[in-house]
Write an enzyme that holds these catalytic residues in place. Structure first.
Site, PDB file in Angstrom:
ATOM      1  N   ARG A 103     -15.041   0.417  -2.924  1.00  0.00           N
ATOM      2  CA  ARG A 103     -13.711  -0.269  -3.911  1.00  0.00           C
ATOM      3  C   ARG A 103     -14.137  -1.687  -4.381  1.00  0.00           C
ATOM      4  O   ARG A 103     -13.144  -2.695  -4.526  1.00  0.00           O
ATOM      5  CB  ARG A 103     -12.779  -0.345  -2.855  1.00  0.00           C
ATOM      6  CG  ARG A 103     -12.040   0.991  -2.662  1.00  0.00           C
ATOM      7  CD  ARG A 103     -10.796   0.950  -1.821  1.00  0.00           C
ATOM      8  NE  ARG A 103     -10.870   0.705  -0.324  1.00  0.00           N
ATOM      9  CZ  ARG A 103     -10.352   0.051   0.553  1.00  0.00           C
ATOM     10  NH1 ARG A 103      -8.895  -0.139   0.057  1.00  0.00           N
ATOM     11  NH2 ARG A 103     -10.569   0.013   1.718  1.00  0.00           N
ATOM     12  N   GLU A 104     -15.294  -1.847  -4.670  1.00  0.00           N
ATOM     13  CA  GLU A 104     -15.837  -3.336  -5.406  1.00  0.00           C
ATOM     14  C   GLU A 104     -15.050  -3.878  -6.491  1.00  0.00           C
ATOM     15  O   GLU A 104     -14.556  -4.829  -6.419  1.00  0.00           O
ATOM     16  CB  GLU A 104     -17.112  -3.058  -5.628  1.00  0.00           C
ATOM     17  CG  GLU A 104     -18.244  -2.998  -4.772  1.00  0.00           C
ATOM     18  CD  GLU A 104     -18.599  -1.464  -4.540  1.00  0.00           C
ATOM     19  OE1 GLU A 104     -17.764  -0.510  -4.637  1.00  0.00           O
ATOM     20  OE2 GLU A 104     -19.773  -1.021  -3.985  1.00  0.00           O
ATOM     21  N   ARG A 120      -4.908  -0.457  -7.880  1.00  0.00           N
ATOM     22  CA  ARG A 120      -4.122   0.242  -6.941  1.00  0.00           C
ATOM     23  C   ARG A 120      -4.799   1.717  -6.656  1.00  0.00           C
ATOM     24  O   ARG A 120      -4.833   2.706  -7.675  1.00  0.00           O
ATOM     25  CB  ARG A 120      -2.668   0.643  -7.157  1.00  0.00           C
ATOM     26  CG  ARG A 120      -1.744  -0.352  -6.725  1.00  0.00           C
ATOM     27  CD  ARG A 120      -1.914  -0.322  -5.321  1.00  0.00           C
ATOM     28  NE  ARG A 120      -0.613  -1.144  -4.832  1.00  0.00           N
ATOM     29  CZ  ARG A 120       0.372  -0.816  -4.118  1.00  0.00           C
ATOM     30  NH1 ARG A 120       0.693   0.289  -3.980  1.00  0.00           N
ATOM     31  NH2 ARG A 120       1.314  -1.848  -3.780  1.00  0.00           N
ATOM     32  N   HIS A 171      16.327  12.771  -2.091  1.00  0.00           N
ATOM     33  CA  HIS A 171      16.321  11.463  -2.762  1.00  0.00           C
ATOM     34  C   HIS A 171      15.316  11.489  -3.941  1.00  0.00           C
ATOM     35  O   HIS A 171      13.884  12.100  -3.608  1.00  0.00           O
ATOM     36  CB  HIS A 171      15.948  10.359  -1.809  1.00  0.00           C
ATOM     37  CG  HIS A 171      15.647   8.955  -2.514  1.00  0.00           C
ATOM     38  ND1 HIS A 171      16.193   8.231  -3.308  1.00  0.00           N
ATOM     39  CD2 HIS A 171      13.970   8.561  -2.634  1.00  0.00           C
ATOM     40  CE1 HIS A 171      15.290   7.302  -3.814  1.00  0.00           C
ATOM     41  NE2 HIS A 171      14.326   7.381  -3.386  1.00  0.00           N
ATOM     42  N   HIS A 225      12.791  -2.730  -7.251  1.00  0.00           N
ATOM     43  CA  HIS A 225      11.627  -2.947  -7.629  1.00  0.00           C
ATOM     44  C   HIS A 225      11.218  -4.117  -7.954  1.00  0.00           C
ATOM     45  O   HIS A 225      10.272  -4.927  -8.430  1.00  0.00           O
ATOM     46  CB  HIS A 225      11.113  -2.285  -9.009  1.00  0.00           C
ATOM     47  CG  HIS A 225      11.378  -0.604  -8.716  1.00  0.00           C
ATOM     48  ND1 HIS A 225      12.560   0.053  -8.679  1.00  0.00           N
ATOM     49  CD2 HIS A 225      10.461   0.301  -8.405  1.00  0.00           C
ATOM     50  CE1 HIS A 225      12.244   1.287  -8.496  1.00  0.00           C
ATOM     51  NE2 HIS A 225      10.869   1.599  -8.020  1.00  0.00           N
TER      52      HIS A 225
HETATM   53  N1  GLN Z   1      12.481   7.605   2.713  1.00  0.00           N
HETATM   54  C1  GLN Z   1      11.311   6.961   1.794  1.00  0.00           C
HETATM   55  C2  GLN Z   1      11.705   5.451   2.018  1.00  0.00           C
HETATM   56  O1  GLN Z   1      12.820   4.910   2.241  1.00  0.00           O
HETATM   57  C3  GLN Z   1      11.609   7.364   0.431  1.00  0.00           C
HETATM   58  C4  GLN Z   1      10.647   6.783  -0.399  1.00  0.00           C
HETATM   59  C5  GLN Z   1      10.787   7.395  -1.868  1.00  0.00           C
HETATM   60  O2  GLN Z   1      11.132   8.436  -2.086  1.00  0.00           O
HETATM   61  N2  GLN Z   1       9.790   7.158  -2.619  1.00  0.00           N
HETATM   62  O3  GLN Z   1      10.744   4.963   1.773  1.00  0.00           O
HETATM   63 ZN    ZN Z   2      12.338   6.520  -3.899  1.00  0.00          ZN
END
Ligand code: GLN
Ligand code: ZN
Length: 782
Positions: free
Chosen positions: A17-18, A543, A669, A722
């Protein structure tokens, strides 16, 4: 004579990973530009030499990138939005990184990603210029920077990176085949804020400048170039076909002597084949892993002198190839066309696989012998080149070794689990249906859970602070005992629970402090999954991820989350949400075995999760969330394949969820915001509650849910996790009121956009206090 071997691209990141470390050190101001460029140069040299040593005839150059190859082309062509302040000439490194990551203010890496560790857009944090948008590169887990075209976009050659790198290899005595992203893919992958943006017009402006790149390469001695047009795997219309034709006719006219290998990968040419194969190019690459049918289709109509590049080694997966099988399949084409007009290659660039299996010291021998990383894939190509040439006996030993590995894999007890196979074969339709429809369940759940209007909750994870990560790493290294680590995690969990109670959240979470990654945590507890030590693959920029390997039948030897859920529930009278990663996401973020259909592997995972769900219910957990952030990204490239995918993906989710009583509430989710085109599938998941990302789009995407009459409950995210920004009460009230115009109040939950893993407590606490207050005000006003 052997058949010519070719590579389409090699991983840039370095075995150790240089590149990541050099980039991050440069960004942190700890090393100079020269240091970074020197590391980059030595990585390129090492890659070229390695490919040469492995016997690859056509070695790519310009496949390297400091950040992203799409961004490289944008910068080469001067496609730089005005806000970055670039005027003309060579684009300096800081502008390049500002385009990639936002800037001048350095944004800590954590801020750019969400809880799942994958990208959901760059989410730059306010200060300075934002980064370009970032999005998934076709159906891979690589993300590219989206070029932004202005109205009347002009192009100019700033600095010919392809030429520089071609010359760099030349100085090392290595003659390479430069790679460039094709003009049509470049334009189609970009975006424009101009409503009247016209691709064909822009193409007209682009082509002369693009040609200049090639003219310079040709003058420097390049005889072949590889031009990638992966949009040929997508649904294209007549205008797109016209753009493709215009482009390659233009290039052929200006550069009659330069040979172009036109490369499409990730799928079949399908209805784009006729256009592609009649272009005035010297060669055409076929992805025969994804689209074996393209071989006959192309061979039938290709001009006799058209070089066919046969992408037979899987560039998207890590399994050892069946070399004999491949050679049997392509032999007749080679016999017919002659060795001069055929090359063998990986299906696509090797960017998407880890570099070297030799770095893996801990893998089980059974699994290891079935694997091939980038370096091993080069070796496979060389063996194939010999096998298909006029002295195949020279490769007999290697071919036998391949046969044996394939046979051993088929027979391996590690891979085959009869119990799992029997159980999958016996799956009934009823197993993917809840006992009662949502209308009936919702009443039973209301009686059972007694939640207020606008119930509040979070998505699962709480900040993974330096302390949490440190404890985990000390435990992994053996510096912290199992019981000390356990105590530490219990402490963290209990503190998080107390705090949620204190601020008045309705449905609590335990915080996921014990989890490293939402897929890895489960994969490590399931049979059929393996993990590499250094199997890094670039996700974006610096990343990298280390996807788990699903090598065998998947099963759950013991419960995975029940102890933690029980512990957490015992600390509170409020409902504690159980938290699982869904079958589609478990599949999507892994390297998946290639000896079973993905749908079947997904069903195996679904059954393992189903047991976990019912065990959680039996342990007294009344709300269980099954995260599926990767459901959408699994969509096939061609629309015509969507229905089949959605059918098995949705069924797998339902299979994992539907084993519970009506009173138990199932949540899911998804952290993205495009639902319009998959709404029926989202509704078909039949989750009682779905939480989604909406705060950045200001609830706009809820139209999809309201217009299509989404029947169940929804938690539209009101807090953009975010960004470190703390939303105030008013703003969240406002968002929910907007949501309430589109949905019934009884349908709405109040929660953040995603998990809070990447946030600090300093922002999380006030933000959630505000969130709870927003819900209170809304209730009072209802
Ligand atoms: N349960 C996970 C969290 O809260 C959901 C993350 C996701 O869906 N990206 O980190
Ligand atoms: Zn999420």
């Amino acid at each position: 004579m052997t058949v010519t071997t070719a590579n389409l691209g090699f991983p840039r990141i370095g075995k150790q990973r240089e590149l990541k470390f050099a980039l991050e050190s440069y960004w942190a101001g700890k090393s100079s530009q020269q240091d970074l460029l020197a590391t980059a140069k030595s990585l390129r040299a090492a890659n070229w030499k390695l490919q040469q040593e492995k016997g690859i005839k056509n070695i790519p150059s310009n496949d390297f990138s400091l950040y992203d190859h799409v961004l490289d082309l944008a910068v080469t062509l001067g496609v730089i939005p005005a806000v970055y302040g670039w005027k003309s000439g060579k684009v300096d490194l800081d502008t390049y990184f500002a385009l990639a990551r936002g800037g001048k203010v350095i944004i800590p890496i954590e801020l750019a990603s969400c809880s799942c560790g994958r990208d959901h857009g760059n989410g730059a944090s306010g200060n300075g210029v934002p980064a370009l948008e970032m999005t998934k590169w076709f159906d891979t887990n690589y993300h590219y920077m989206v070029p932004e075209f202005s109205a009347g976009q002009t192009f100019t050659l700033t600095d010919n990176k392809a030429l520089n790198e071609f010359n760099e290899a030349k100085e090392l005595g290595i003659h390479t085949r430069p790679v460039l992203l094709g003009p049509v893919s470049f334009l189609k992958l970009g975006k424009s804020n101009d409503a009247n943006f016209d691709l064909n017009k822009t193409l007209e402006a682009l082509l002369p400048v693009y040609t200049e790149i090639l003219v310079q390469l040709h003058a420097a001695g390049a005889d072949w170039v590889q031009i990638d047009e992966p949009v040929l795997s997508l649904d294209l219309d007549a205008r797109d076909h016209e753009s493709i034709r215009t482009t390659y006719e233009f290039l052929a006219e200006k550069l009659p002597e330069l040979k172009i290998l036109l490369a499409n990968y990730f799928g079949s040419y399908g209805d784009n084949l006729l256009t592609a194969i009649t272009l005035p190019v010297a060669g055409l690459h076929l992805d025969l892993v994804r689209a074996p049918q393209d071989l006959d289709a192309a061979a039938k109509i290709a001009r006799p002198d058209l070089v066919l590049s046969l992408g037979v080694i899987d560039g998207r997966n890590i399994w050892r190839a069946d070399l004999r099988g491949i050679s049997e399949r392509v032999k007749s084409v080679i016999a017919k066309r002659g060795t001069d007009t055929v090359q063998i290659a990986p299906s696509c660039s090797l960017l998407h696989v880890p570099i070297d299996l030799a770095s893996e010291k801990k893998l089980d021998a059974d699994i290891r012998q079935s694997l091939a990383f980038a370096v091993q894939k080069l070796e496979e190509l060389t063996v194939l080149g010999t096998v298909l040439g006029d002295k195949p006996e020279a490769a007999e030993t290697a071919l036998k070794a391949s046969d044996e590995a394939i046979a051993a894999r088929k027979a391996s007890a590690k891979i085959n689990n009869k119990a799992v196979q029997t159980r999958v074969a016996a799956i009934t339709d009823a197993q993917s249906h809840r006992n009662s429809p949502f209308d009936a369940r919702v009443k039973l759940q209301a009686d059972h859970l007694k939640l207020p209007l606008y119930p509040t909750t979070t998505i699962g994870s709480f900040p993974q602070t330096a302390e949490v990560r440190q404890a985990r790493s000390r435990f992994t290294k053996g510096e912290l005992s199992a019981s000390d680590y356990q105590n530490f995690l219990e402490q963290e969990t209990e503190t998080a629970i107390r705090w949620q109670e204190e601020i008045g959240i309705d449905v609590l979470v335990h915080g996921e402090f014990e989890r490293n990654d939402m897929v890895q945590y489960f994969g490590e507890q399931l049979d059929g999954y393996a993990f590499t030590q250094s199997g890094w693959v670039q996700s974006y920029g610096s990343r990298y991820v280390r996807p788990p390997v699903i090598y065998g039948d998947v099963s759950r030897p013991v419960a995975m989350t029940v102890e933690w859920a029980k512990f957490a529930q015992s600390k509170t009278d409020k409902p504690m949400k159980g938290m699982l990663t869904g079958p589609v996401t478990m599949l999507q973020w892994s390297f998946v075995r290639d000896d079973l259909p993905r749908s079947e592997v997904c069903r195996q995972i679904a059954l393992a999760l189903r047991d976990e769900v019912t065990d959680l219910e039996a342990a007294g957990i009344s709300i269980i969330q099954i995260d599926e952030p990767a459901l959408r990204e699994g969509l096939p490239l061609r629309k015509s394949d969507w229905a089949a995918y959605l059918e098995w993906a949705v069924t797998a989710f339902r299979l994992s969820a539907a084993g519970v009583q009506d009173e138990t509430q199932i949540h899911t989710h998804m952290c993205y915001s495009e639902f319009n085109d998959i709404m029926p599938a989202i509704a078909a998941l039949d989750a009682d509650v779905i939480s989604i990302e909406t705060s950045r789009s200001k609830m706009e995407l809820l139209s999809a849910f309201s217009e299509q009459g989404y029947p169940n409950e929804i938690g539209p995210g009101v807090y953009d996790i975010h960004s470190p920004r703390i939303p105030d009460v008013e703003e969240m009230v406002d968002l929910i009121e907007k949501a309430a115009q589109k949905l019934k109040a009884q349908q709405i939950w109040v929660n953040p956009d995603c998990g809070l893993k990447t946030r600090g407590w300093a922002e999380t606490k006030p933000a959630l206090v505000n969130l709870v207050e927003a819900a209170r005000q809304l209730r009072a006003a209802a």
